[in-house]
Design a protein around this motif. Structure first.
Motif, PDB file in Angstrom:
ATOM      1  N   TRP A 174      -9.546  -4.800   0.343  1.00  0.00           N
ATOM      2  CA  TRP A 174      -8.973  -5.260   1.073  1.00  0.00           C
ATOM      3  C   TRP A 174      -9.366  -6.357   1.774  1.00  0.00           C
ATOM      4  N   TRP A 175     -10.971  -6.329   2.271  1.00  0.00           N
ATOM      5  CA  TRP A 175     -11.470  -6.748   3.466  1.00  0.00           C
ATOM      6  C   TRP A 175     -11.852  -8.310   2.487  1.00  0.00           C
ATOM      7  N   ALA A 176     -12.226  -8.116   1.292  1.00  0.00           N
ATOM      8  CA  ALA A 176     -12.360  -9.125   0.882  1.00  0.00           C
ATOM      9  C   ALA A 176     -11.200 -10.230   0.012  1.00  0.00           C
ATOM     10  N   ILE A 177     -10.576  -9.339  -0.539  1.00  0.00           N
ATOM     11  CA  ILE A 177      -9.354 -10.033  -1.028  1.00  0.00           C
ATOM     12  C   ILE A 177      -8.144 -10.922  -0.566  1.00  0.00           C
ATOM     13  N   ALA A 178      -7.687  -9.965   0.904  1.00  0.00           N
ATOM     14  CA  ALA A 178      -7.098 -10.503   1.549  1.00  0.00           C
ATOM     15  C   ALA A 178      -7.653 -12.292   2.920  1.00  0.00           C
ATOM     16  N   PRO A 179      -8.986 -11.853   3.762  1.00  0.00           N
ATOM     17  CA  PRO A 179      -9.246 -13.378   3.562  1.00  0.00           C
ATOM     18  C   PRO A 179      -9.531 -14.567   2.725  1.00  0.00           C
ATOM     19  N   ALA A 205       0.677  -1.225   0.153  1.00  0.00           N
ATOM     20  CA  ALA A 205       0.454   0.351   0.453  1.00  0.00           C
ATOM     21  C   ALA A 205       0.640   1.194   0.288  1.00  0.00           C
ATOM     22  N   LEU A 206       2.247   0.919   0.584  1.00  0.00           N
ATOM     23  CA  LEU A 206       2.593   2.389   0.224  1.00  0.00           C
ATOM     24  C   LEU A 206       3.554   2.566  -0.289  1.00  0.00           C
ATOM     25  N   ILE A 242      -8.671 -16.531   8.763  1.00  0.00           N
ATOM     26  CA  ILE A 242      -8.911 -15.557   9.687  1.00  0.00           C
ATOM     27  C   ILE A 242      -7.582 -14.927   9.787  1.00  0.00           C
ATOM     28  N   ALA A 243      -6.593 -15.038   9.187  1.00  0.00           N
ATOM     29  CA  ALA A 243      -5.212 -14.461   9.190  1.00  0.00           C
ATOM     30  C   ALA A 243      -5.354 -12.850   8.258  1.00  0.00           C
ATOM     31  N   GLY A 244      -6.185 -13.690   7.136  1.00  0.00           N
ATOM     32  CA  GLY A 244      -6.203 -12.736   6.519  1.00  0.00           C
ATOM     33  C   GLY A 244      -6.967 -11.689   6.823  1.00  0.00           C
ATOM     34  N   LEU A 245      -7.601 -12.151   7.218  1.00  0.00           N
ATOM     35  CA  LEU A 245      -8.890 -11.104   7.943  1.00  0.00           C
ATOM     36  C   LEU A 245      -7.667  -9.954   9.547  1.00  0.00           C
TER      37      LEU A 245
END
Length: 829
Positions: free
Chosen positions: A794-799, A478-479, A763-766
Motif C-alpha cells: 500500500w505504501w507505494a500503491i496508495a500514493p 483490507a477487512l 499526499i492524500a494516498g500517503l
C-alpha cells in the motif's frame, strides 16, 4: 411570494445542473442507507436463517427442569412454533452387549429447521420414528453388532433407520456416547426418568424476526440461572464467530458508507452556499429582509432535499430488486420488511441535509450587502466548532439509528474526528513545506507547488476529504479480504470431513498403517485423557452454581476437560505468550480459557485424573481457531505429565472420491471408510462432510454480502472525490484567468494543474495509508480478532493510485476552464 421565488430558483438551477452535486450526494446517502439496509438485512436474515439449521431452530432454551408454562404461553401468543425435546444418557442392551448412549427424545414437529438425514442414499426424513421404534447412529450399530432391536429401560425399541446427520447434532468429536433418536411419548414407558435424574429439556422455537425479538424480551427475565438461552451466535454453532464477524463488518461498512455520503453532502452544501453569496448580497441590497431570505433558501433546500430523498428511495428499491436477481434462491427467499429501510432513508436525507448544511447556510445568510462592491467579504467567519458539532451529532444520530449499537457508533465517530484532526494537521504542514519552492513559477512543477501553497487552507480541507475516502476504502477492502482469507484458512478445500475417535492404544499403529496404505492424509493422532481442574495456585476452585449460591472462592470449570500431550504444539496453535517444550511439568493453555480463569504465566494448575492429582506450571498461552475442524484442546501437556494415565486417541482426515481416484485407488471414499470401520470396529467414525458443505455455503453467502457492501462504499468514495474537486472550481477559475492574462500558455497551465492534483492525490494516498494502518490495527485487535500485519504494498500503491485518480478527476473537471480563452475566463469570473 417566497414559495414562488424558491420554486423558480429551484427549477432554474436544476435545469442548469448547479444542484446536481448536492442532489447526487443526498441521493447517494439515502440510497446507501435504504438500499444497503434492505440488502444487508436480507443477507443477515439469510445468513442467520441458514445458520439456524445448525441448531434446528431460531431460538433454543436449554433447561435441567421443565420450563415455566408462562414462557410457552408467551410463545403461543406471538404465534411461534415450538417443540419440546429431552436429552439424557442411559444404557441400552442388545443380547449380551450393552452401550452407553445419548437419548434424544423428540416431540412432534422436530426438527423445526433443517432435516434429519438418514444413511440410505439421498434419503431425507420428513417424519419421526413411530412409537416403539428408534433411529441410531452408525457407530452404535457397530458397537452392538447391528441388532434389529435394543432394550431401553422397561421397553424394547426396534432400530428402524440409521442416522447420517441430525440438524442440531452439533460437532463434538469428544462425545463418547452415540445418539439414539426416539419419540418423546415413549420416554415415560421406559421408567428411566425418576426424581433426581439428570435430564436436559430442550425447547426449540421458530417464527418471524419481530416476534422472536419480543419473545426474547419477555421470556428471558423468566429464566433462572440454570437455564440457557441459545441462538446461532451463542449456541454450539460452528459458524457463530463467522456470523458475528459478518454482521459487524456489514454494520461497520454501512456506517462508513453513510459517513462518506454525509461528507459529500457537507462539501456540496458548502459549494452551493458559496455560489449564492452574491445572490444574497443583491437581495439584501434590494431591501429583502433576513426573514424573507431565510425562508427563501430554507424552502429551496427543502425542495432539493426531498428531490434527493425521492430519488434515493427509488434507487434503494431498484438496487434491492437488481441485486436480488443475482442472489441464490435460498437467500432471495428471505424478505425482511421495507418499513425500516424506508424510514432510515427518509431520516438520513432530512438529518444529513439540514445538519450538514446548517453552518454553510448560516454563513450564506450572514453575507453583508457590501459584498456587491467588495467580493472578498464573506460575513460570518467564526463558528466552525458549531459546524463540527452539528456534523458529528448528525453522524452519531444516523449511525445509531442504523446500527442500534452505541459502541460501534461512538467508535466510528471518534475515529472520524481523530482522522480529520490528524489529516488536517499533517496535510497543512506538508503543503506548507513547498513554501520556498512555490515562489518561483518558471516550470509546471514549481507552478503546481505555488498553487498548493496559495490554497493551503483549502487544500488541507480537500486532503481531509480525499484521504478520508481513501482511508475508508482501504479499511473496508483490507477487512473484507482478511475476513475471507481467515475463513478460507479455517475451512480450506481439504478441510477434514471425517473424525476418528475412541482409538485404543493398540489400534494406533495398525490405524496409521491403514491410512498410509490407502494414501489417506490425516492429522496427527492425538491422545485424549479426561480430567478435572481442581486448584489454581493451590487455591481450590468452586463451580459457577456455588458462586451464585454465595460460596466464596475462585470459579473454575465445572466439568471434565479433554486433555492431550505432545512433544511440540500443533502448527495451527500459535503461541501468543510464553514458551513450550522446556520442562516435563508444564502446560500450554488456550488463551480464551486463560483469560476466563485469570491465569498468568508461571501459575500452577492441579488436575485430578482417576482419583490421582498432579500439578503443572503454566508456561504458554495459545491462540486456537475452533472453526478449523481440526482436533483442538484447551490444555496441552508434555508426555511425561500424563504418562501414568490410560487414554484413547482421535484424528481427522479429508477424503472424497476424487482423492481416491487421484491416488490410483479403485475404491470410493465410502468404500474406504467402510473398510476402516470393518477393520477397526471399536473406532467411532464421525462423518462431518454435510456440515462442512453447509458451512462453506454460508461463508459463500457472507462473501457475497461483503462484496456488495464494498461496491457501495466505492461509489460513496467516488462521490466524495468529485465533491471535493468541485468545491475549489471557483477559486481555480479566477487564478487561471489571472495567469492567462500574464501570458501563461495552455500547455503550462494544463501541466501545472495536472501536477497539482497529482501531488494532492499522492499526499492524500500517503496519509491514508498511515491512518488506515492505525485504523486496521484498532479494528483487528478490538473488534474482529484478526491477525495484525503491515500492508507494505500500500505504501507505494496508495500514493500512486491517489495521484492518478485525483489528477484524472481534477483534469476532467477543469477541462473546460483550461480550454477557455483569457476573455472567456474573465467574463465567467
Amino acid at each position: 411570494m417566497e414559495w414562488q421565488l424558491a420554486w423558480r430558483l429551484f427549477k432554474r438551477e436544476l435545469a442548469q445542473g448547479q444542484l446536481m452535486l448536492i442532489v447526487l450526494a443526498i441521493t447517494l446517502a439515502v440510497l446507501s442507507v435504504s438500499g444497503l439496509a434492505r440488502v444487508s438485512e436480507r443477507l443477515q436474515v439469510a445468513i442467520n436463517g441458514e445458520a439456524a439449521n445448525f441448531i434446528a431452530a431460531d431460538r433454543i432454551i436449554n433447561s435441567p427442569e421443565k420450563l415455566n408454562p408462562e414462557v410457552l404461553a408467551i410463545a403461543d401468543q406471538l404465534s411461534l412454533k415450538h417443540v419440546t425435546n429431552m436429552e439424557f444418557n442411559s444404557m441400552v442392551y442388545a443380547g449380551d452387549k450393552f452401550q452407553l448412549v445419548t437419548i434424544k427424545a423428540v416431540g412432534d414437529g422436530y426438527p423445526l429447521k433443517g432435516q434429519v438425514e438418514l444413511a440410505n442414499a439421498d434419503k431425507v426424513s420428513t417424519q419421526l420414528p413411530v412409537s416403539g421404534h428408534a433411529w441410531y447412529e452408525n457407530r452404535l450399530g457397530g458397537l452392538l453388532g447391528f441388532p434389529d432391536s435394543i432394550e431401553l429401560g422397561n421397553i424394547e425399541l426396534s432400530l428402524s433407520a440409521e442416522i447420517s446427520r441430525l440438524p442440531d447434532g452439533g460437532f463434538n468429536p469428544f462425545a463418547s456416547a452415540p445418539v439414539l433418536l426416539m419419540r418423546l411419548d415413549d420416554v415415560a414407558a421406559t421408567g428411566i426418568i425418576q426424581p433426581g435424574s439428570r435430564v436436559s429439556y430442550v425447547y426449540q422455537f421458530v417464527g418471524e424476526a419481530d416476534a422472536l425479538k419480543q419473545f426474547e424480551q419477555q421470556a428471558k427475565p423468566l429464566l433462572n440461572n440454570s437455564q440457557r438461552w441459545i441462538d446461532v451466535q451463542t449456541g454450539d454453532s460452528p459458524i457463530a464467530s463467522a456470523v458475528k464477524r459478518a454482521e459487524r463488518f456489514l454494520l461497520l461498512a454501512s456506517l462508513l458508507g453513510i459517513a462518506l455520503a454525509c461528507a459529500a453532502i457537507g462539501i456540496a452544501a458548502q459549494r452551493y452556499c458559496q455560489r449564492h453569496y452574491d445572490v444574497v448580497a443583491m437581495l439584501k441590497t434590494f431591501g429583502a429582509s433576513a426573514k424573507q431570505i431565510r425562508l427563501l433558501f430554507g424552502l429551496h433546500l427543502l425542495l432539493v432535499t426531498f428531490l434527493g430523498i425521492g430519488l434515493g428511495l427509488l434507487g434503494g428499491v431498484l438496487l434491492d430488486l437488481a441485486i436480488t436477481q443475482y442472489l441464490p434462491a435460498e437467500i432471495a427467499a428471505y424478505s425482511p420488511p421495507y418499513l425500516r429501510p424506508i424510514l432510515l432513508g427518509l431520516s438520513t436525507g432530512l438529518i444529513s441535509a439540514f445538519m450538514f448544511s446548517a453552518y454553510p447556510l448560516m454563513r450564506l445568510l450572514a453575507i453583508p450587502p457590501l459584498r456587491v462592491l467588495q467580493r472578498q467579504l464573506e460575513g460570518l467567519q467564526l463558528g466552525m466548532w458549531l459546524h463540527l458539532l452539528l456534523s458529528l451529532g448528525a453522524m452519531a444520530l444516523l449511525g445509531y439509528l442504523y446500527s442500534r449499537s452505541i459502541e460501534l457508533t461512538m467508535t466510528v465517530v471518534l475515529t472520524v474526528l481523530l482522522l480529520g484532526l490528524l489529516l488536517s494537521i499533517l496535510g497543512f504542514v506538508m503543503i506548507r513545506m513547498g513554501h520556498s519552492v512555490g515562489m518561483k513559477t518558471t516550470n509546471p512543477f514549481q507552478l503546481a507547488l505555488a498553487g498548493l501553497r496559495r490554497r493551503a487552507r483549502q487544500n488541507a480541507v480537500q486532503l481531509v476529504g480525499f484521504s478520508s475516502a481513501l482511508v475508508l476504502l482501504l479499511t473496508i477492502l483490507a477487512l473484507r479480504q482478511d475476513l475471507l482469507n481467515e475463513w478460507q484458512k479455517q475451512l480450506p478445500e481439504n478441510a477434514p470431513n471425517y473424525f476418528l475417535v475412541n482409538i485404543a492404544p493398540e489400534d494406533t499403529q495398525p490405524l496409521q498403517a491403514f491410512l498410509d496404505e490407502h494414501h489417506i492424509q490425516a492429522t496427527d493422532i492425538y491422545p485424549v485423557i479426561r480430567g478435572r481442574l481442581t486448584h489454581i495456585n493451590d487455591e481450590e476452585l468452586i463451580s459457577g452454581r456455588e458462586k451464585r449460591d454465595g460460596v466464596e472462592g475462585r470459579v473454575g470449570i465445572s466439568r471434565e476437560l479433554n486433555l492431550t500431550y505432545r512433544d511440540s504444539l500443533p502448527p495451527h496453535n500459535p503461541i501468543v505468550e510464553g514458551t513450550f517444550n522446556q520442562a516435563d511439568d508444564e502446560v500450554s493453555v488456550e488463551s480464551g480459557v486463560a483469560e476466563r480463569l485469570d491465569l498468568k504465566l508461571n501459575d500452577t494448575m492441579t488436575f485430578n485424573i482417576d482419583n490421582q492429582s498432579f500439578t503443572v506450571k503454566v508456561t504458554s498461552f495459545r491462540k486456537v481457531q475452533w472453526e478449523t475442524l481440526q482436533p483442538n484442546f484447551f490444555m496441552i501437556f508434555r508426555p511425561a505429565a500424563l504418562a501414568p494415565f490410560s487414554y484413547t486417541s482421535m484424528a481427522s482426515f479429508h477424503l472424497n472420491d476424487e482423492d481416491m481416484k487421484a491416488r490410483g485407488s479403485d475404491l470410493t471414499a465410502n468404500a474406504a471408510v467402510l473398510q476402516l470401520i470393518q477393520q477397526f470396529p471399536t473406532i467411532s467414525v464421525i462423518d462431518v462432510g454435510a456440515m462442512v458443505a453447509q458451512l462453506r455455503q454460508i461463508i459463500d453467502q457472507v462473501s457475497l454480502s461483503l462484496t456488495l457492501v464494498l461496491a457501495l462504499v466505492l461509489l460513496a468514495s467516488a462521490l466524495v472525490l468529485i465533491a471535493q474537486t468541485e468545491a475549489g472550481m471557483a477559486t481555480r477559475q479566477r487564478e487561471l484567468a489571472v495567469l492567462r492574462t500574464f501570458g501563461a500558455s495552455g500547455w503550462l497551465l494544463r501541466a501545472a494543474t495536472g501536477l497539482e492534483f497529482a501531488l494532492l492525490g499522492a499526499i492524500a494516498g500517503l496519509l491514508a495509508v498511515i491512518v488506515a494502518e492505525f485504523a486496521l490495527y484498532m479494528l483487528k485487535t478490538q473488534v474482529f480478532e484478526l491477525v495484525v500485519y503491515m500492508h507494505w504494498p500500500w505504501w507505494a500503491i496508495a500514493p500512486f493510485s491517489g495521484a492518478v485518480v485525483v489528477s484524472i478527476l481534477g483534469m476532467w473537471r477543469c477541462r473546460q476552464l483550461l480550454n477557455q480563452s483569457c476573455s472567456d475566463l474573465l467574463k465567467a469570473g
